[in-house]
Scaffold this motif. Structure first.
Motif, short mmCIF file in Angstrom:
data_model
loop_
_atom_site.label_atom_id
_atom_site.label_comp_id
_atom_site.label_asym_id
_atom_site.label_seq_id
_atom_site.Cartn_x
_atom_site.Cartn_y
_atom_site.Cartn_z
N CYS A 143 -4.45 -22.01 4.79
CA CYS A 143 -3.77 -22.44 5.34
C CYS A 143 -3.65 -23.93 5.74
O CYS A 143 -4.48 -24.39 5.37
CB CYS A 143 -2.21 -21.76 5.99
SG CYS A 143 -2.22 -20.78 6.41
N HIS A 189 5.10 -15.51 2.57
CA HIS A 189 4.44 -15.02 3.68
C HIS A 189 2.83 -15.58 3.23
O HIS A 189 2.45 -16.22 3.65
CB HIS A 189 4.74 -14.15 4.11
CG HIS A 189 6.11 -13.96 5.21
ND1 HIS A 189 5.61 -14.69 6.29
CD2 HIS A 189 7.22 -13.52 4.71
CE1 HIS A 189 7.23 -14.24 7.06
NE2 HIS A 189 7.93 -13.89 5.80
N VAL A 192 2.44 -18.95 1.93
CA VAL A 192 2.06 -19.53 3.68
C VAL A 192 0.18 -19.87 3.02
O VAL A 192 -0.55 -20.08 3.81
CB VAL A 192 2.63 -19.46 4.69
CG1 VAL A 192 1.57 -19.65 5.93
CG2 VAL A 192 4.04 -19.94 4.83
N ALA A 193 -0.33 -18.18 3.00
CA ALA A 193 -1.47 -17.82 3.86
C ALA A 193 -2.67 -18.42 2.67
O ALA A 193 -3.75 -18.82 3.01
CB ALA A 193 -1.82 -16.27 2.97
N LEU A 213 2.02 -8.57 7.28
CA LEU A 213 1.32 -9.94 6.93
C LEU A 213 1.10 -10.60 7.86
O LEU A 213 -0.05 -12.28 8.28
CB LEU A 213 2.73 -10.39 7.07
CG LEU A 213 3.61 -9.67 5.70
CD1 LEU A 213 5.13 -10.85 6.33
CD2 LEU A 213 3.36 -10.60 4.62
N ILE A 217 -1.83 -13.20 7.75
CA ILE A 217 -1.61 -14.96 8.02
C ILE A 217 -2.46 -15.22 9.23
O ILE A 217 -3.03 -16.50 8.62
CB ILE A 217 -0.35 -15.35 8.46
CG1 ILE A 217 0.92 -14.47 7.40
CG2 ILE A 217 0.20 -16.32 9.45
CD1 ILE A 217 1.09 -16.19 6.26
N GLU A 218 -2.97 -14.80 10.28
CA GLU A 218 -3.87 -15.09 10.09
C GLU A 218 -4.95 -15.15 10.21
O GLU A 218 -5.78 -16.55 11.09
CB GLU A 218 -3.80 -14.15 12.59
CG GLU A 218 -2.61 -13.81 13.00
CD GLU A 218 -2.31 -12.88 14.09
OE1 GLU A 218 -3.19 -11.97 14.27
OE2 GLU A 218 -1.83 -13.13 15.48
N GLY A 222 -3.30 -19.33 10.10
CA GLY A 222 -2.47 -19.28 10.18
C GLY A 222 -1.62 -18.47 11.30
O GLY A 222 -1.88 -18.11 12.22
N ILE A 224 2.15 -16.41 13.33
CA ILE A 224 3.30 -15.65 12.79
C ILE A 224 3.87 -14.83 14.12
O ILE A 224 2.69 -14.35 14.88
CB ILE A 224 3.38 -14.85 11.50
CG1 ILE A 224 3.95 -13.37 11.10
CG2 ILE A 224 1.69 -13.60 11.76
CD1 ILE A 224 4.10 -13.40 10.03
N SER A 242 6.42 -17.44 10.34
CA SER A 242 5.32 -17.05 9.91
C SER A 242 4.83 -19.49 9.86
O SER A 242 5.62 -19.80 8.84
CB SER A 242 4.80 -16.70 8.74
OG SER A 242 5.50 -17.52 7.90
N ALA A 244 1.76 -22.28 8.96
CA ALA A 244 0.18 -22.57 8.91
C ALA A 244 -0.68 -22.90 9.52
O ALA A 244 -1.37 -23.24 10.28
CB ALA A 244 0.10 -24.27 7.64
N HIS A 249 4.39 -24.47 13.76
CA HIS A 249 5.04 -23.39 14.23
C HIS A 249 5.93 -23.37 15.29
O HIS A 249 7.62 -23.07 15.70
CB HIS A 249 4.10 -22.37 15.25
CG HIS A 249 4.54 -20.88 15.22
ND1 HIS A 249 4.42 -20.47 16.67
CD2 HIS A 249 5.56 -19.52 14.84
CE1 HIS A 249 5.03 -19.66 17.39
NE2 HIS A 249 5.59 -18.96 15.50
#
Length: 258
Positions: A143, A189, A192-193, A213, A217-218, A222, A224, A242, A244, A249
């Motif tokens: 991210c 999403h 974002v990743a 997701l 993402i994690e 990031g 979410i 979600s 970065a 957030h």
């Protein structure tokens, strides 16, 4: 004793790529379209793709539970579980947009351990393992480092749904960030990743839409959650944000709660 994560990852990537042949055989071709109880569309491509994935997972991991959009739950969701959306974005698929996806998630006790987003029409495969890292077609991704909302590139998914649900919130979202775009489905999403954009606000999702997701993402660094900042579970209400960075957030949660 759980399945080695390397074995899980290899199977997920192999099955997703193999399954992509099915929707692509029907993409931009005449299709019969049926409506589900919630009025969302479904095609033979959705059904055949999920059936292929389920069969492949059952062959590789006969003791794992499976929860898919088209055929529901097989086995138990308390241990090792796969969650599947065979065509995430059927409306995109039936209108010829290449930005439909395929989602697979691997959970243990309801906690995501792997998230996969496969984009069949553009041949992109995003895979994330929290604590290990995320990749796009095998190359590491991460991210962006944006922390200020007024500098962020933001996507708002399901804009008409949000506008109908809360016009004041929609008006606020139309002013956030440095740049904003209206969009749908899983691809924002994934962006974002991969560090292409900074955040996505989304709603109206089911567990098979958002849980795959989480791992991606994690793993990419990031955050979410739902709109209250709570971790996403099988029981979440489908409103998702979600981002970065944790700072970004938090700013988005404040906009959502204003």
């Amino acid at each position: 004793m759980t399945t080695p994560i390397a074995e899980v990852r290899a199977a997920a990537e192999r099955i997703a790529v193999a399954a992509s042949v099915i929707p692509m055989a029907h993409f931009r071709a005449p299709l019969d379209i049926a409506a589900k109880a919630d009025d969302s569309p479904v095609t033979v491509a959705d059904q055949k793709t999920e059936a292929f994935i389920r069969d492949a997972l059952a062959d590789s991991f006969p003791d794992h539970g499976i929860f898919g959009e088209e055929y529901g739950i097989s086995g138990s969701l308390e241990g090792e579980t796969w969650i599947i959306d065979p065509i995430d974005g059927t409306r995109s698929f039936i209108t010829g947009s290449p930005l439909f996806g395929m989602l697979m998630g691997y959970l243990i006790g309801g906690t995501p351990q792997l998230g996969l987003v496969r984009m069949p029409a553009i041949d992109e495969t995003y895979v994330g393992l929290p604590g290990v890292g995320a990749t796009l077609n095998g190359e590491p991704i991460r991210c962006r480092a944006t922390t200020a909302l007024d500098e962020a590139l933001v996507y708002v998914n399901e804009a008409e749904r949000i506008q109908a649900m809360d016009p004041a919130l929609f008006a606020r979202l139309c002013t956030v960030g440095h740049t904003r775009r209206m969009a749908y489905d899983c691809y924002p999403h994934a962006l974002v990743a991969s560090g292409q954009i900074d955040a996505v606000v989304d709603c109206g999702l089911e567990p098979y839409d958002y849980l795959p997701l989480v791992g991606l993402i994690e793993a990419a660094g990031g955050v979410i959650t739902d709109w209250d900042g709570k971790a996403l579970t099988l029981e979440s209400d489908g409103c998702v944000v979600s981002a970065a960075t944790p700072e970004l957030h938090r700013e988005l949660l404040a906009v959502l709660k204003a």
